[in-house]
Design a protein around this motif. Structure first.
Motif, PDB file in Angstrom:
ATOM      1  N   ARG A 186       0.848  -1.191   0.000  1.00  0.00           N
ATOM      2  CA  ARG A 186       0.000   0.000   0.000  1.00  0.00           C
ATOM      3  C   ARG A 186       0.882   1.239   0.000  1.00  0.00           C
ATOM      4  N   PRO A 187       0.322   2.417  -0.251  1.00  0.00           N
ATOM      5  CA  PRO A 187       1.145   3.630  -0.305  1.00  0.00           C
ATOM      6  C   PRO A 187       1.921   3.916   0.983  1.00  0.00           C
ATOM      7  N   ASP A 188       1.350   3.600   2.151  1.00  0.00           N
ATOM      8  CA  ASP A 188       2.008   3.945   3.419  1.00  0.00           C
ATOM      9  C   ASP A 188       2.800   2.820   4.053  1.00  0.00           C
ATOM     10  N   ASP A 189       2.527   1.586   3.683  1.00  0.00           N
ATOM     11  CA  ASP A 189       3.276   0.469   4.258  1.00  0.00           C
ATOM     12  C   ASP A 189       3.070  -0.791   3.434  1.00  0.00           C
ATOM     13  N   ASN A 190       3.976  -1.712   3.630  1.00  0.00           N
ATOM     14  CA  ASN A 190       3.908  -3.030   3.001  1.00  0.00           C
ATOM     15  C   ASN A 190       3.917  -4.056   4.116  1.00  0.00           C
ATOM     16  N   SER A 191       3.079  -5.088   3.981  1.00  0.00           N
ATOM     17  CA  SER A 191       2.927  -6.071   5.054  1.00  0.00           C
ATOM     18  C   SER A 191       2.983  -7.486   4.519  1.00  0.00           C
ATOM     19  N   LEU A 192       3.483  -8.372   5.339  1.00  0.00           N
ATOM     20  CA  LEU A 192       3.479  -9.803   5.057  1.00  0.00           C
ATOM     21  C   LEU A 192       2.990 -10.493   6.320  1.00  0.00           C
ATOM     22  N   ILE A 193       1.941 -11.284   6.184  1.00  0.00           N
ATOM     23  CA  ILE A 193       1.364 -12.025   7.304  1.00  0.00           C
ATOM     24  C   ILE A 193       1.414 -13.497   6.925  1.00  0.00           C
ATOM     25  N   TRP A 194       1.928 -14.363   7.807  1.00  0.00           N
ATOM     26  CA  TRP A 194       1.951 -15.791   7.507  1.00  0.00           C
ATOM     27  C   TRP A 194       1.830 -16.611   8.777  1.00  0.00           C
ATOM     28  N   GLY A 195       1.210 -17.764   8.631  1.00  0.00           N
ATOM     29  CA  GLY A 195       1.067 -18.699   9.735  1.00  0.00           C
ATOM     30  C   GLY A 195       2.197 -19.695   9.723  1.00  0.00           C
ATOM     31  N   SER A 250       6.502  -2.836   7.041  1.00  0.00           N
ATOM     32  CA  SER A 250       7.568  -1.869   6.829  1.00  0.00           C
ATOM     33  C   SER A 250       7.026  -0.643   6.118  1.00  0.00           C
ATOM     34  N   TYR A 251       7.654   0.469   6.389  1.00  0.00           N
ATOM     35  CA  TYR A 251       7.266   1.711   5.732  1.00  0.00           C
ATOM     36  C   TYR A 251       7.723   1.748   4.285  1.00  0.00           C
ATOM     37  N   ASN A 252       8.945   1.284   4.004  1.00  0.00           N
ATOM     38  CA  ASN A 252       9.486   1.520   2.671  1.00  0.00           C
ATOM     39  C   ASN A 252      10.111   0.307   1.985  1.00  0.00           C
ATOM     40  N   LEU A 253      10.192  -0.841   2.635  1.00  0.00           N
ATOM     41  CA  LEU A 253      10.847  -1.980   2.004  1.00  0.00           C
ATOM     42  C   LEU A 253       9.962  -2.609   0.945  1.00  0.00           C
TER      43      LEU A 253
END
Length: 132
Positions: A93-102, A114-117
């Motif tokens: 997304r414009p403000d952050d990138n996310s990874l969620i995993w089980g 993360s904000y920018n990675l």
């Protein structure tokens, strides 16, 4: 592990402060150059890294019962990724990138934001996490 609440950096902080139940030692073997650990919870379930530009990375271990809503509003990328043998979801997304995993081996999962990675760096961090 189910998705039901908003996944923002502030939300991750609230989740971590409410959890202190893992008997697992979490080790993060790689973060990009320039990032230093600026916070680690007493129980080791939440880590935060920042760099001199004030960019951040947050990692939280989540119990199997945790619910996180993968906020895809304004997302430019939403895709499934594998971290080892574990299924995950990546949201950019414009403000952050996310990874969620089980991860059944830890009895829960992880939320990494993360904000920018970019996706490559976030996935590399996730693949170098050791939980024992």
């Amino acid at each position: 592990f189910r998705a039901v609440q908003s996944c923002t950096n502030q939300h991750l902080h609230r989740l971590a402060s409410a959890m202190s139940f893992f008997a697992i030692v979490l080790t993060i073997l790689w973060v990009p150059d320039g990032y230093v650990c600026t916070y680690k919870s007493d129980d080791g379930t939440m880590w935060e890294f920042t760099n001199k530009e004030d960019h951040w990375i947050t990692l939280i271990m989540l119990p199997d019962s945790a619910g996180i809503d993968l906020d895809t509003e304004n997302a430019s990328i939403v895709e499934h990724l594998c971290i080892g043998d574990c299924q995950g979801s990546y949201i950019e997304r414009p403000d952050d990138n996310s990874l969620i995993w089980g991860d059944a081996s830890v009895g829960g999962g992880f939320a990494l934001a993360s904000y920018n990675l970019d996706k490559t760096a976030i996935k590399k961090i996730a693949e170098t996490i050791s939980a024992k």
